[in-house]
Design a protein around this motif. Structure first.
Motif, PDB file in Angstrom:
ATOM      1  N   CYS A  11       0.880  -1.084   0.092  1.00  0.00           N
ATOM      2  CA  CYS A  11       0.034   0.054   0.011  1.00  0.00           C
ATOM      3  C   CYS A  11       0.872   1.075   0.201  1.00  0.00           C
TER       4      CYS A  11
ATOM      5  N   GLY B 100      -1.602  -4.295   3.078  1.00  0.00           N
ATOM      6  CA  GLY B 100      -1.594  -3.340   4.084  1.00  0.00           C
ATOM      7  C   GLY B 100      -0.298  -3.690   5.279  1.00  0.00           C
TER       8      GLY B 100
ATOM      9  N   ASP C 214      -6.015  -4.667   2.525  1.00  0.00           N
ATOM     10  CA  ASP C 214      -5.661  -3.788   3.727  1.00  0.00           C
ATOM     11  C   ASP C 214      -6.718  -3.361   4.518  1.00  0.00           C
TER      12      ASP C 214
END
Length: 263
Positions: A154, A197, A255
């Motif tokens: 991310c 994430g 995420d």
């Protein structure tokens, strides 16, 4: 791609974290797995899950080629590559140095090393795997010969302070996916990337031990579920990207809907 015991896979960084979760998921489905890693515990971990272990330095072309040769001798030509290993770095572009009382910049050499350890290493692994897959017979009526799954982050889309090297390297991985999928389309080789994430990998669990309040803040930053990702959730998405032949040229965030703040 139908996942059967006749398939072989290579998983880089397979001795811990997201790579280990991927190796375990593939082995649970009967796939022959070769782990590429430099961890001392790698051979024991590979033996425990029924994989082969190959000490491979992703920064070295010679080491990687030798690793693929050994893995193919043990398990046959891989039809699945899951690339999780990386070498990265950090540091603000320019920041205040308390020691000197002035400003300093992150050295170019550190940025270069990070790009080599993330972007260049991703290309190295993917291109060598694709070269081996290209000469194999198709696995299905679509003409599929193999699939490549890269690991981005991310941070490639919302990198934080101090992540210019890491975010740039992972951003290059994202930019690699579609043109590489198009390069390989006539060979029936798919290319995708997962953008995880904040996951409960060994480094992050170390934060929990050292600074529990910081770790709690990381969990609270995730909209839902309010926790770090579990490595086996990464493994689950990886398996779907292998199974679903229509997944191609995609960069998929995993995420909990987090969007990283500046710091």
């Amino acid at each position: 791609m139908e996942i059967t015991s006749s398939l072989a896979a290579v998983v880089t960084g397979g001795a811990s974290g997201l790579g280990l979760a991927s190796a375990k998921a593939l082995r649970a489905a009967g796939v022959k797995v070769a782990i590429f890693d430099i961890a001392e515990a790698g051979p024991a971990i590979a033996e425990e899950i029924g994989a082969t272990f190959h000490r491979v330095d992703i920064m070295s072309e010679e080491s990687v080629v030798a690793g693929f040769d050994a893995a193919r001798a043990a398990n046959g030509q891989e039809r699945i590559l899951v690339h999780c290993a990386m070498v990265a770095g950090g540091g603000k572009t320019v920041g205040f140095d308390k020691t000197t009382g002035g400003f300093k910049r992150a050295p170019t050499e550190g940025f270069e090393r990070g790009m080599l350890g993330i972007a260049v290493a991703s290309y190295r692994m993917a291109s060598i795997a694709a070269l081996g897959m290209a000469g194999e017979d198709p696995l299905n009526d679509d003409g599929e010969r193999g699939t490549i799954i890269l690991t981005s982050s991310c941070a490639s889309q919302d990198g934080q302070i101090g992540q210019v090297t890491y975010g740039s390297g992972k951003g290059a991985v994202n930019a690699m996916v579609l043109p590489m999928a198009r390069d390989l389309m006539d060979l029936g080789i798919r290319v995708n990337a997962i953008l995880p994430g904040t996951f409960a990998t060994p480094p992050m669990l170390g934060v929990k031990d050292r600074a529990p309040a910081v770790f709690a803040g990381l969990e609270a930053a995730v909209p839902f579920p309010k926790r770090l990702g579990k490595p086996d959730e990464f493994g689950s998405l990886m398996m779907e990207l292998v199974r679903n032949t229509y997944f191609n040229g995609q960069c998929v965030r995993l995420d909990g809907a987090i969007r990283m703040p500046p710091r």
